[in-house]
Design a protein around this motif. Sequence first.
Motif, PDB file in Angstrom:
ATOM      1  N   MET A   1       9.831  -1.806  -2.596  1.00  0.00           N
ATOM      2  CA  MET A   1       9.439  -0.569  -1.933  1.00  0.00           C
ATOM      3  C   MET A   1       9.944   0.611  -2.749  1.00  0.00           C
ATOM      4  SD  MET A   1      10.157   0.758   1.970  1.00  0.00           S
ATOM      5  CE  MET A   1       9.243  -0.616   2.655  1.00  0.00           C
ATOM      6  N   ILE A   2       9.029   1.507  -3.115  1.00  0.00           N
ATOM      7  CA  ILE A   2       9.362   2.654  -3.957  1.00  0.00           C
ATOM      8  C   ILE A   2       9.070   3.928  -3.182  1.00  0.00           C
ATOM      9  CG2 ILE A   2       8.783   3.872  -6.093  1.00  0.00           C
ATOM     10  CD1 ILE A   2       7.972   1.152  -7.250  1.00  0.00           C
ATOM     11  N   THR A   3       9.998   4.873  -3.218  1.00  0.00           N
ATOM     12  CA  THR A   3       9.793   6.148  -2.534  1.00  0.00           C
ATOM     13  C   THR A   3       9.885   7.302  -3.531  1.00  0.00           C
ATOM     14  OG1 THR A   3      12.149   6.169  -1.908  1.00  0.00           O
ATOM     15  CG2 THR A   3      10.576   5.388  -0.267  1.00  0.00           C
ATOM     16  N   PHE A   4       9.029   8.292  -3.302  1.00  0.00           N
ATOM     17  CA  PHE A   4       8.955   9.504  -4.124  1.00  0.00           C
ATOM     18  C   PHE A   4       9.298  10.685  -3.225  1.00  0.00           C
ATOM     19  CE2 PHE A   4       5.944   6.344  -5.385  1.00  0.00           C
ATOM     20  CZ  PHE A   4       5.887   6.355  -6.767  1.00  0.00           C
TER      21      PHE A   4
ATOM     22  N   GLY B   1       0.809  -1.211   0.000  1.00  0.00           N
ATOM     23  CA  GLY B   1       0.000   0.000   0.000  1.00  0.00           C
ATOM     24  C   GLY B   1       0.845   1.265   0.000  1.00  0.00           C
ATOM     25  N   VAL B   2       0.261   2.359   0.504  1.00  0.00           N
ATOM     26  CA  VAL B   2       0.873   3.684   0.398  1.00  0.00           C
ATOM     27  C   VAL B   2       0.918   4.356   1.767  1.00  0.00           C
ATOM     28  CG1 VAL B   2       0.744   5.947  -0.729  1.00  0.00           C
ATOM     29  CG2 VAL B   2      -0.065   3.908  -1.941  1.00  0.00           C
ATOM     30  N   THR B   3       2.069   4.936   2.085  1.00  0.00           N
ATOM     31  CA  THR B   3       2.205   5.783   3.272  1.00  0.00           C
ATOM     32  C   THR B   3       2.730   7.149   2.834  1.00  0.00           C
ATOM     33  OG1 THR B   3       4.486   5.105   3.773  1.00  0.00           O
ATOM     34  CG2 THR B   3       2.706   3.799   4.752  1.00  0.00           C
ATOM     35  N   GLY B   4       2.489   8.162   3.676  1.00  0.00           N
ATOM     36  CA  GLY B   4       2.948   9.508   3.365  1.00  0.00           C
ATOM     37  C   GLY B   4       3.678  10.123   4.542  1.00  0.00           C
ATOM     38  N   ASP B   5       4.826  10.718   4.271  1.00  0.00           N
ATOM     39  CA  ASP B   5       5.606  11.424   5.288  1.00  0.00           C
ATOM     40  C   ASP B   5       5.407  12.919   5.048  1.00  0.00           C
ATOM     41  OD1 ASP B   5       7.272  11.964   7.346  1.00  0.00           O
ATOM     42  OD2 ASP B   5       9.035  10.972   6.515  1.00  0.00           O
ATOM     43  N   PHE B   6       5.008  13.657   6.083  1.00  0.00           N
ATOM     44  CA  PHE B   6       4.688  15.073   5.956  1.00  0.00           C
ATOM     45  C   PHE B   6       5.615  15.897   6.847  1.00  0.00           C
ATOM     46  CE2 PHE B   6       0.959  12.524   5.188  1.00  0.00           C
ATOM     47  CZ  PHE B   6       0.402  13.065   4.047  1.00  0.00           C
ATOM     48  N   TYR B   7       5.859  17.133   6.436  1.00  0.00           N
ATOM     49  CA  TYR B   7       6.680  18.038   7.236  1.00  0.00           C
ATOM     50  C   TYR B   7       5.923  19.348   7.409  1.00  0.00           C
ATOM     51  CZ  TYR B   7       7.856  20.763   3.046  1.00  0.00           C
ATOM     52  OH  TYR B   7       7.792  21.558   1.935  1.00  0.00           O
TER      53      TYR B   7
ATOM     54  N   ILE C   1       7.804  12.844   1.571  1.00  0.00           N
ATOM     55  CA  ILE C   1       8.207  11.592   0.937  1.00  0.00           C
ATOM     56  C   ILE C   1       7.025  10.623   0.963  1.00  0.00           C
ATOM     57  CG2 ILE C   1       9.747   9.595   1.083  1.00  0.00           C
ATOM     58  CD1 ILE C   1      11.814  11.465   2.367  1.00  0.00           C
ATOM     59  N   ILE C   2       6.707  10.040  -0.183  1.00  0.00           N
ATOM     60  CA  ILE C   2       5.636   9.062  -0.300  1.00  0.00           C
ATOM     61  C   ILE C   2       6.262   7.696  -0.545  1.00  0.00           C
ATOM     62  CG2 ILE C   2       3.616   8.331  -1.635  1.00  0.00           C
ATOM     63  CD1 ILE C   2       3.202  10.849   0.080  1.00  0.00           C
ATOM     64  N   THR C   3       5.738   6.680   0.118  1.00  0.00           N
ATOM     65  CA  THR C   3       6.239   5.322  -0.061  1.00  0.00           C
ATOM     66  C   THR C   3       5.144   4.436  -0.636  1.00  0.00           C
ATOM     67  OG1 THR C   3       7.783   5.544   1.796  1.00  0.00           O
ATOM     68  CG2 THR C   3       7.242   3.312   1.087  1.00  0.00           C
ATOM     69  N   TYR C   4       5.483   3.726  -1.695  1.00  0.00           N
ATOM     70  CA  TYR C   4       4.572   2.785  -2.362  1.00  0.00           C
ATOM     71  C   TYR C   4       5.183   1.402  -2.211  1.00  0.00           C
ATOM     72  CZ  TYR C   4       2.101   0.529  -6.315  1.00  0.00           C
ATOM     73  OH  TYR C   4       1.369  -0.315  -7.112  1.00  0.00           O
TER      74      TYR C   4
ATOM     75  N   ASN D   1      11.717  13.447 -11.154  1.00  0.00           N
ATOM     76  CA  ASN D   1      12.092  12.530 -12.237  1.00  0.00           C
ATOM     77  C   ASN D   1      12.723  11.229 -11.748  1.00  0.00           C
ATOM     78  OD1 ASN D   1      11.395  14.345 -14.449  1.00  0.00           O
ATOM     79  ND2 ASN D   1      13.160  15.544 -13.789  1.00  0.00           N
ATOM     80  N   THR D   2      13.033  11.156 -10.477  1.00  0.00           N
ATOM     81  CA  THR D   2      13.722   9.986  -9.947  1.00  0.00           C
ATOM     82  C   THR D   2      12.954   9.406  -8.765  1.00  0.00           C
ATOM     83  OG1 THR D   2      15.854  10.952 -10.580  1.00  0.00           O
ATOM     84  CG2 THR D   2      15.909   9.120  -9.022  1.00  0.00           C
ATOM     85  N   ILE D   3      12.863   8.094  -8.730  1.00  0.00           N
ATOM     86  CA  ILE D   3      12.311   7.399  -7.570  1.00  0.00           C
ATOM     87  C   ILE D   3      13.406   6.509  -6.991  1.00  0.00           C
ATOM     88  CG2 ILE D   3       9.925   7.439  -8.402  1.00  0.00           C
ATOM     89  CD1 ILE D   3      10.289   4.606  -9.417  1.00  0.00           C
ATOM     90  N   LEU D   4      13.207   6.065  -5.778  1.00  0.00           N
ATOM     91  CA  LEU D   4      14.111   5.093  -5.171  1.00  0.00           C
ATOM     92  C   LEU D   4      13.403   3.748  -5.145  1.00  0.00           C
ATOM     93  CD1 LEU D   4      15.628   7.077  -2.149  1.00  0.00           C
ATOM     94  CD2 LEU D   4      16.595   6.770  -4.445  1.00  0.00           C
ATOM     95  N   VAL D   5      14.053   2.738  -5.681  1.00  0.00           N
ATOM     96  CA  VAL D   5      13.518   1.381  -5.680  1.00  0.00           C
ATOM     97  C   VAL D   5      14.375   0.567  -4.722  1.00  0.00           C
ATOM     98  CG1 VAL D   5      12.916  -0.639  -7.055  1.00  0.00           C
ATOM     99  CG2 VAL D   5      12.810   1.651  -8.081  1.00  0.00           C
ATOM    100  N   ASN D   6      13.805   0.223  -3.578  1.00  0.00           N
ATOM    101  CA  ASN D   6      14.562  -0.423  -2.501  1.00  0.00           C
ATOM    102  C   ASN D   6      15.825   0.370  -2.159  1.00  0.00           C
ATOM    103  OD1 ASN D   6      12.604  -2.381  -2.506  1.00  0.00           O
ATOM    104  ND2 ASN D   6      13.859  -3.973  -3.445  1.00  0.00           N
ATOM    105  N   GLY D   7      15.688   1.698  -2.219  1.00  0.00           N
ATOM    106  CA  GLY D   7      16.795   2.581  -1.858  1.00  0.00           C
ATOM    107  C   GLY D   7      17.711   2.962  -2.998  1.00  0.00           C
ATOM    108  N   ASP D   8      17.528   2.369  -4.179  1.00  0.00           N
ATOM    109  CA  ASP D   8      18.395   2.653  -5.322  1.00  0.00           C
ATOM    110  C   ASP D   8      17.696   3.599  -6.293  1.00  0.00           C
ATOM    111  OD1 ASP D   8      20.407   0.800  -4.433  1.00  0.00           O
ATOM    112  OD2 ASP D   8      19.067  -0.811  -5.098  1.00  0.00           O
TER     113      ASP D   8
END
Length: 344
Positions: A131-134, A104-110, A121-124, A140-147
Amino acid sequence: MWPNMIILLLLKLASSVTATTAVTESSSYCIFNGKTYLTEELLVDNCLNLICVGDTWYPTGYASSTCSMCSLRNDPHFTGFSGLTYDFHGILEYYIAMNIDTYGVTGDFYQCNALASCLDIITYKDGVDTMITFDKDDGNTILVNGDPFTVTNVVQNVESADGVVHPVLAWKQGLCIRVVGTRGIALSFCIHDMYVWAENAILGDLDGLCFGGRAFGAANPKRNFQKLPVSQQQINEWGESLLVSGNIIGPLETTTAVSIPGTCDAETEQDLLLQCLDLFSDMSFSQISLSHDLYQTAVGFCAVDLCLMTLSNATQTEIEAWKSTMVGMLENTMEVIAFTLPYR
């Protein structure tokens, strides 16, 4: 987005494909999650429909009618899966639409200003292995398992280190990044706003900030996108119960939603509403879109933001900058209304 004539042609071609069509040596095909799709065949089980053309996936621009959508826009205003709207200005990471910690989806807010929190930061999560983070600072770039993985206008399977391919497709749609995975959840991340689509069949398995109606036993409204009929204090208490465990709180952070001041008087509210209507009036949209409840909701959110900025004595420069951002968010909303808002 592909020109409408091309989309319609592709959909027409796709409608002629049957499950019994055989793959020949000369056929082209696409693969997703280990399954082969013939050219002209649609991928429709993940809310945002894609079509196989040759050996490449293309977004049709449309969503499946078997899905519901929720959204949030800074700072942040929610439209829930139930069609109810509400505000929650929590800080740190919260469940948005999550099956416990499985997918699912979680959201980090500041805290982006004195009065509100904003998307950070949003995590899918498509499963334990993906695990994908935006990040709001990189469109233009996402992190896929941190990469890091660069997203382009071409639909691609995302990859992590050493070329490991994951069963998630990602592409740029305008200024937004869209993804579909294997769990019946799709996401569009647009820096200042976000849209989540979920198959209706799995909504009962999910929990998070987009389920405000269900959380308070509120029935689905007869018309789309009406205000959740509970107090802000109740919403804040419910929202804080959705804080993701393990958050590390810094010395200047709290786990309490930002305190919002009083409201503007009726005359000021009406004036601000007119300002928002005027702000959005130069944008070229169909009359159907302009009459849609989601558009009216966006106008209302705009007026709320200008009211809070007025109460906080924001400078005119700050107000004008935020107006520009709201116009950008509305463009994303109108695209959703026109093409990817599932029928409810």
